[in-house]
Design a protein around this motif. Structure first.
Motif, PDB file in Angstrom:
ATOM      1  N   PRO A 173       0.775  -1.240   0.000  1.00  0.00           N
ATOM      2  CA  PRO A 173       0.000   0.000   0.000  1.00  0.00           C
ATOM      3  C   PRO A 173       0.811   1.297   0.000  1.00  0.00           C
ATOM      4  N   THR A 174       2.145   1.229   0.183  1.00  0.00           N
ATOM      5  CA  THR A 174       2.891   2.436   0.547  1.00  0.00           C
ATOM      6  C   THR A 174       3.186   3.364  -0.620  1.00  0.00           C
ATOM      7  N   TYR A 324      -0.425   6.912   1.266  1.00  0.00           N
ATOM      8  CA  TYR A 324      -0.284   6.143   2.495  1.00  0.00           C
ATOM      9  C   TYR A 324       0.147   7.087   3.607  1.00  0.00           C
ATOM     10  N   LEU A 325      -0.756   7.305   4.552  1.00  0.00           N
ATOM     11  CA  LEU A 325      -0.523   8.265   5.625  1.00  0.00           C
ATOM     12  C   LEU A 325       0.187   7.599   6.805  1.00  0.00           C
ATOM     13  N   ASP A 326       1.265   8.209   7.246  1.00  0.00           N
ATOM     14  CA  ASP A 326       2.041   7.719   8.386  1.00  0.00           C
ATOM     15  C   ASP A 326       1.553   8.434   9.648  1.00  0.00           C
ATOM     16  N   LEU A 327       0.916   7.678  10.535  1.00  0.00           N
ATOM     17  CA  LEU A 327       0.313   8.255  11.739  1.00  0.00           C
ATOM     18  C   LEU A 327       1.245   8.251  12.943  1.00  0.00           C
ATOM     19  N   ARG A 371      -4.461   3.904   4.183  1.00  0.00           N
ATOM     20  CA  ARG A 371      -4.347   3.957   2.723  1.00  0.00           C
ATOM     21  C   ARG A 371      -5.579   4.609   2.111  1.00  0.00           C
ATOM     22  N   LEU A 372      -5.321   5.581   1.228  1.00  0.00           N
ATOM     23  CA  LEU A 372      -6.379   6.293   0.513  1.00  0.00           C
ATOM     24  C   LEU A 372      -6.130   6.127  -0.983  1.00  0.00           C
ATOM     25  N   SER A 373      -7.090   5.592  -1.704  1.00  0.00           N
ATOM     26  CA  SER A 373      -6.932   5.452  -3.153  1.00  0.00           C
ATOM     27  C   SER A 373      -7.257   6.769  -3.841  1.00  0.00           C
ATOM     28  N   TYR A 374      -6.456   7.127  -4.850  1.00  0.00           N
ATOM     29  CA  TYR A 374      -6.793   8.306  -5.640  1.00  0.00           C
ATOM     30  C   TYR A 374      -7.117   7.942  -7.093  1.00  0.00           C
TER      31      TYR A 374
END
Length: 396
Positions: A173-174, A324-327, A371-374
């Motif tokens: 996903p990254t 892919y957001l790193d929290l 994960r956010l799909s664009y």
């Protein structure tokens, strides 16, 4: 009573996220779904023409288990051009999407007890299929190196039981794209330790400048006899529902795959095969280039919006079509204030408060990722990411 193996794996985490989004939407709430690994697009005219022609010709019979010989030859020409090495039809298996190609690889290579190295975060299907085959996934953490595995970490994980390494670039996903030198070092490790390489390049068409995709057998031709290439047309031609992909590798492996596939699905869908063959023979790169431009435009828009995030770094999104957001920093601040949470909590908040469906990193072995799909419509993407940014900026 169910078979014992059913307790070893769960349904796909990405599919579960999509199902959850649909359930909330069914209650009447507006939901923008950024969970799916697909691009919203019309079908290429060359693919449609091939399918319609096959239907008009009453094509409805079995093909060879590994697919039409003409299609395998066309795929061999395609792979030869992409890798700068000659490939033949008997080194190609046409499959019902990349998932079947990966499943075939796991089933013909992995013995019970064998270990397979998988960089993490990972696409949820990789470890599930290794487990189904009786193997043991061994996860290699990559967060400390911008989501790219280091060869030293891989080497340290190799044991007498290690059978293979899964390499997925551009990564799902990254979005990480592995550099040429990294791939060369990974290939050399596989050669030195006698390991197979399962090379998943399904997102190869979407490596964003200045990053480039490198087929591992081009970088390291001497690793070809221990490499299996997995690809599909789900992403590059936006054909997720058509279920058409391929596995390329040594003839002995493809022969074993033929025997296996003859007892599972037999040949892939015959209309999809003819449609793809028509595209490969008579189509051109116009549709794929348009798709790439559309994804690039979505990436540019999304990065612009996400740059306003204050507690979360803007994702690199080097390849594919996921942010892919790193929290990690967000979690650190929360822990400092005795307010612990993980990616599941963030995804639930985005769904219920922002009306945006995302996939939790827990599906990918990462409790600090989202994960956010664009691959969606640009207007919807704009609206969704502005909502995401607004919500996350309150979590400080």
């Amino acid at each position: 009573m169910l078979a014992q193996r059913t307790v070893l794996f769960k349904s796909s985490g990405t599919a579960a996220a999509s199902t959850a989004a649909k359930a909330v939407a069914a209650s009447g709430k507006e939901i923008i779904d950024l969970t799916a690994g697909e691009i919203w697009s019309q079908t290429a005219s060359s693919v449609r023409e091939g399918a319609i022609t096959a239907i008009d010709r009453n094509v409805n019979r079995y093909t060879d288990t590994l697919g039409l010989m003409e299609l395998r030859r066309a795929l061999a020409r395609k792979i030869s051009a992409e890798t700068a090495q000659p490939w033949s039809a008997d080194e190609i298996a046409v499959t019902s999407g990349a998932k079947q190609a990966l499943f075939n690889a796991a089933m013909v290579l992995v013995n019970p007890g064998d270990e397979v190295l998988i960089p993490a975060p990972y696409w949820t299907t990789f470890p599930a299929q290794i487990i189904i085959a009786g193997g043991t996934p061994v996860f290699i953490e990559t967060r400390h190196n911008n989501y790219v595995p280091t060869v030293s970490d891989l080497a340290a994980a190799v044991t007498a039981k290690t059978k293979a390494i899964v390499i997925n670039t551009p990564n799902n996903p990254t979005g990480a794209v592995y550099a040429r030198d990294t791939l060369s070092d990974m290939a050399q490790l596989a050669i030195d330790r006698g390991l197979w390489i399962i090379f998943d390049e399904c997102y190869a068409a979407f490596a964003h400048a200045p990053h480039s995709h490198h087929p591992i057998v081009t970088v390291a031709p001497h690793a070809r006899d221990r490499t299996l290439i997995v690809n599909s047309f789900s992403k590059s031609l936006a054909l997720t529902g058509w279920r058409i992909g391929y596995l390329a590798g040594p003839k002995t492996v493809i022969s074993a795959v033929k025997a296996l596939q003859s007892h599972t699905t037999s040949n892939p869908n015959v209309i999809a095969q003819h449609a793809l063959l028509h595209h490969l023979e008579l189509g051109d790169a116009t549709f794929q280039l348009q798709l790439q431009r559309r994804v690039a435009d979505a990436r540019t828009l999304g990065l612009s919006i996400l740059s306003a995030l204050t507690p979360v770094p803007t994702p690199a999104a080097q390849g594919g079509f996921y942010f892919y957001l790193d929290l990690t920093e967000l979690q650190r601040r929360a822990n400092y204030n005795s307010q612990e949470f993980n990616a599941d909590d963030v995804v639930n908040a985005l769904l219920m408060e922002a009306g945006v469906a995302a996939v939790s990193g827990t599906a990918f072995g990462d409790s600090a990722g989202v994960r956010l799909s664009y691959g969606v419509d640009l207007d919807l993407l704009d609206k969704a990411l502005r909502r995401v940014t607004a919500i996350l900026n309150t979590w400080q």
